[in-house]
Every structure is written in C-alpha cells, then in structure tokens.
Design an enzyme around this catalytic site. Structure first.
Site, mmCIF file in Angstrom:
data_model
loop_
_atom_site.group_PDB
_atom_site.id
_atom_site.type_symbol
_atom_site.label_atom_id
_atom_site.label_comp_id
_atom_site.label_asym_id
_atom_site.label_seq_id
_atom_site.Cartn_x
_atom_site.Cartn_y
_atom_site.Cartn_z
ATOM 1 N N SER A 1 0.798 -1.229 0.000
ATOM 2 C CA SER A 1 0.000 0.000 0.000
ATOM 3 C C SER A 1 0.828 1.276 0.000
ATOM 4 O O SER A 1 0.357 2.304 -0.463
ATOM 5 C CB SER A 1 -0.956 0.000 1.190
ATOM 6 O OG SER A 1 -0.281 -0.256 2.392
ATOM 7 N N HIS B 1 -5.273 -3.247 -2.850
ATOM 8 C CA HIS B 1 -4.925 -2.284 -3.900
ATOM 9 C C HIS B 1 -4.784 -2.917 -5.275
ATOM 10 O O HIS B 1 -4.546 -2.211 -6.257
ATOM 11 C CB HIS B 1 -3.618 -1.561 -3.541
ATOM 12 C CG HIS B 1 -3.714 -0.824 -2.248
ATOM 13 N ND1 HIS B 1 -4.197 0.465 -2.143
ATOM 14 C CD2 HIS B 1 -3.421 -1.214 -0.987
ATOM 15 C CE1 HIS B 1 -4.185 0.830 -0.873
ATOM 16 N NE2 HIS B 1 -3.725 -0.165 -0.151
ATOM 17 N N LYS C 1 -11.801 0.867 -1.941
ATOM 18 C CA LYS C 1 -10.783 1.471 -2.807
ATOM 19 C C LYS C 1 -11.291 1.452 -4.253
ATOM 20 O O LYS C 1 -12.160 2.232 -4.586
ATOM 21 C CB LYS C 1 -9.450 0.772 -2.570
ATOM 22 C CG LYS C 1 -8.938 1.207 -1.187
ATOM 23 C CD LYS C 1 -7.879 0.377 -0.570
ATOM 24 C CE LYS C 1 -7.557 0.971 0.811
ATOM 25 N NZ LYS C 1 -6.982 0.028 1.726
HETATM 26 C C1 LIG Z 1 -6.961 -0.047 3.141
HETATM 27 C C2 LIG Z 1 -6.379 -1.375 3.463
HETATM 28 C C3 LIG Z 1 -6.998 -2.231 4.362
HETATM 29 C C4 LIG Z 1 -8.167 -1.789 5.202
HETATM 30 O O1 LIG Z 1 -9.339 -1.771 4.480
HETATM 31 P P1 LIG Z 1 -10.534 -0.878 5.011
HETATM 32 O O2 LIG Z 1 -11.719 -1.412 4.297
HETATM 33 O O3 LIG Z 1 -10.203 0.520 4.637
HETATM 34 O O4 LIG Z 1 -10.605 -1.094 6.484
HETATM 35 C C5 LIG Z 1 -6.502 -3.489 4.531
HETATM 36 N N1 LIG Z 1 -5.404 -3.895 3.865
HETATM 37 C C6 LIG Z 1 -4.755 -3.082 3.015
HETATM 38 C C7 LIG Z 1 -3.540 -3.577 2.310
HETATM 39 C C8 LIG Z 1 -5.216 -1.798 2.799
HETATM 40 O O5 LIG Z 1 -4.572 -0.986 1.998
#
Ligand SMILES: *Cc1c(COP(=O)(O)O)cnc(C)c1O
Length: 388
Positions: free
Chosen positions: A178, A206, A238
C-alpha cells in the site's frame, strides 16, 4: 490524574514533524476536490477507478435504500444477513473463481477476523515486514509465533518456514503493497508456502480493480487459483468505490470464518444498500477495462516525466506511485508547497513507513486526465527538489 503526559507526548510528536491531523473534505472524491474551503487537484485517494462518485453507484445506493432501508439492523448471524449481502457474496465468489466469499464491514476487520479464526498460540504466522497494519495487528492478536520476513524476499521466508515446528503456518502478504505500490511475488511465495505445508493469505486491497484483465487483482495477474492462494482478501472501499471487504476461498474456510471470526460475528452487518451498490460497482470493475487502460497510460506518463525531473520513484507498476523524499520534514514541506499550488498529495511519514523513507504518496485514478498529470509534473518541477 492529569493528561500532562499525553500533552508532552503530543508536543514531541509535533516537533518531530510526525503529528497527524485531519483535513476537511467538502466535496465527493474526484480529480478535483475541495479541502478546507480550497479547490485543488487531488492525487491522494484510493478511488483508483473513479467509481466513488459514479452516477450509477449513487443510483444503486438509493435503490438499495428503497429496497432494504438504511441500517443492517443486526449482525449476520442474528438477523442482519440480507439478500443484498448474499447476492454480493455470490457475485464476488464467481468473479474471484472461488467457491465462497464472505463480506466484512471493513478490510481491517476482515484481516483481524480471518487471521484470528485460522491460527492461535500453537501456530506460526509469517508476514512481509511492509504488510498493512491490519495484517500485522491480526497476527499479533492471534498469539501465534509472529515472524516478519524481509520485504518480498522469498528466501527470507523460506528460511523462517524451515525453522518452525508449529501446527499451522500462515504466510500473509499484501498483494500490492500500500505504501510502495510494488506487487508481491505471489507465484514464488505460494510455492515455498505450499512446500512447507502452509497456507498463503493475500490481502489485495490495492490490486483488485487495477490488475488483471477483469480487475481480478494479483491472482488474476499471475493466474493463481485457490490451491496457490487459499485465503484471498479484497476491500471494497478502494477501487470498488463503496465500503467493506470480503474473504474468498473454500467452503471450509468460509464456514470456519462464520463460526470463529469475531470481527464478523460481533458486529452489525454493513448497510445492505452498500452491498447493493457494490453489485453495480462489481460490473463496472469487471467490464470497463478502459479504466485500467487509462490508468496505465497515466502511470506511464507520470513515471517518465518524474524520472526525467530527477525524482526517485519506486518499483511500482500500479496506481500507487510514491516519490521517495527521505526526511519527514522535507516530505511535509513539499506536500505543503504543492498544496499552495493547488495540488493535494499526502506526505507519508513514520510510523506508517520506515524512518528516513518519508514519501509523497501519489495515487492515480481513471478519472484523472493526461492534462492533470502534466500539471502535477509542472508543479513538482517548481517546488520539489529531487533527492541529490
Ligand atoms: C486499506 C487497506 C486495508 C483496510 O481496508 P478498510 O476497508 O479501509 O478497512 C486493509 N489492507 C490493506 C492492504 C489496505 O490498503
């Protein structure tokens, strides 16, 4: 007791340029946003496909609210598992090519829940040292023997796997990292994990939507099935532009999570209308491959331009395109100077990234235009001194 201690700690954090504060977003996500009353060009969201404010999704959310109301009302196991949730689970299972998928309210909860349902103190968990905090936290909470291996380093993992006699061996990695944007070497990680009799869990928060011909993420990109990646996590906040997360895998995996994942059991189901809207989102993610093509064009344009200006980029083929700066204070300075030019980019500092590797985390969306990228490069040339 007074809070003097807390105030001292906060002051120290501020002095070290590590203080975090929230900005007030007054517009929907999009290439142009309004922050604290100021309009500017944004390169700081994870809305990679530009779906968070898509008219079809907004309409689906409204339709979902008409059909299912607003609140989930109860947990899935009590009486909160609506047909909207169920349909989305079936659609996600089909899309990922797994027998079953299970919805969670957030990605953080999916990771905490899945890891803790699978392992305990008799077991061992192996994590890439750059894994997302939710994976690390899940591993720590489990009480399993916790080991970090070097970033994306299969040999480092292999050595650790060889030295364990734990009951279960769970290997956990981000699919796309990330804060760096690089892709985990899943074929190799999977091979050594299987060799050691372990399970590989991939959190592709991602990668989904961005990689693979149908947006199926890292596993589609590499062509890996359920045998190679038995525990697959995706998030919906995302590229999907909605909210929530899912775990996909075998019947036995999903039933185990339903029985044991505490962050699944002891929480209210996500609003069913959000699940309903995500069904529409899934169609766009899968079918509108032009969004991925567009992203790739923007990424190539940016990488070429920023390298030519002398900026240090990371080894990333994804919409996460960090510019390595180094010191937190300098990352903050450039971020502020860009903002003065009407461009929003987050400065990512320790503890989110290792000390000395503060960076500007530039992210692209299919809703950006080439002209937006050129404006960014132009501003970077003016305010961002490249690393010597
Ligand atoms: C954003 C993210 C999460 C968390 O997801 P949310 O739905 O925002 O709680 C988990 N793992 C990774 C790699 C992320 O980038």
């Amino acid at each position: 007791m007074s809070f003097d201690q807390l105030e001292t700690e906060l002051a120290e954090r501020r002095a070290a340029h590590l203080y975090r504060r929230r900005r007030l977003l007054e517009s929907p996500q999009g290439p142009e946003i309004v922050v604290d009353g100021v309009r500017g060009l944004a390169f700081c969201s994870n809305d990679y496909l530009g779906l968070a404010n898509h008219p079809a999704l907004k309409q689906a959310l409204i339709d979902g609210a008409e059909r299912f109301g607003v609140g989930g009302g109860a947990s899935h196991l009590v009486m909160g598992h609506s047909s909207a949730h169920h349909q989305l689970e079936e659609a996600l299972a089909e899309w990922t090519g797994r027998p079953r998928a299970l919805l969670f309210s957030t990605g953080y909860m999916a990771n905490m829940g899945a890891i803790n349902a699978l392992i305990d103190k008799r077991d061992a968990v192996f994590q890439d040292r750059l894994n997302h905090a939710s994976l690390l936290d899940g591993g720590l909470l489990s009480g399993a023997r916790f080991q970090r291996y070097l970033h994306n380093d299969v040999t480092s993992l292999e050595q650790r796997l060889a030295r364990t006699d734990a009951r279960r061996k769970l290997v956990v990695t981000d699919g796309v990292f990330s804060m760096d944007g690089d892709i985990a070497d899943l074929p190799a990680l999977s091979a050594v994990t299987r060799q050691a009799g372990g399970w590989l869990m991939v959190d592709d928060a991602h990668g989904f939507g961005c990689l693979g011909p149908q947006g199926g993420g890292c596993v589609e990109h590499f062509g890996l099935g359920i045998d190679e990646v038995p525990v697959l996590v995706g998030t919906l906040g995302k590229a999907f532009g909605t909210a929530g997360a899912f775990v996909a895998g075998s019947e036995a995996l999903i039933e185990t999570l339903i029985q044991h994942a505490r962050s699944y059991i002891y929480t209210t189901s996500m609003p069913p209308a959000v699940a309903w809207a995500t069904l529409s989102s899934l169609k766009l993610v899968r079918d509108e491959s032009w969004r991925r093509d567009k992203l790739n064009t923007l990424i190539a344009l940016f990488r070429q331009g920023a390298s030519a200006l002398g900026f240090e980029l990371m080894d990333s083929p994804t919409p996460i395109q960090p510019i390595l700066i180094g010191e937190a204070s300098e990352a903050l300075r450039i971020s502020q100077a860009l903002e003065d030019e009407g461009i929003f980019i987050g400065a990512i500092r320790p503890p989110t990234v290792p000390a000395g590797s503060s960076r500007l985390r530039v992210t692209f969306s299919a809703s950006h235009s080439e002209e937006h990228v050129l404006r960014l490069l132009d501003a970077l040339e003016r305010v961002g001194r490249p690393r010597a």
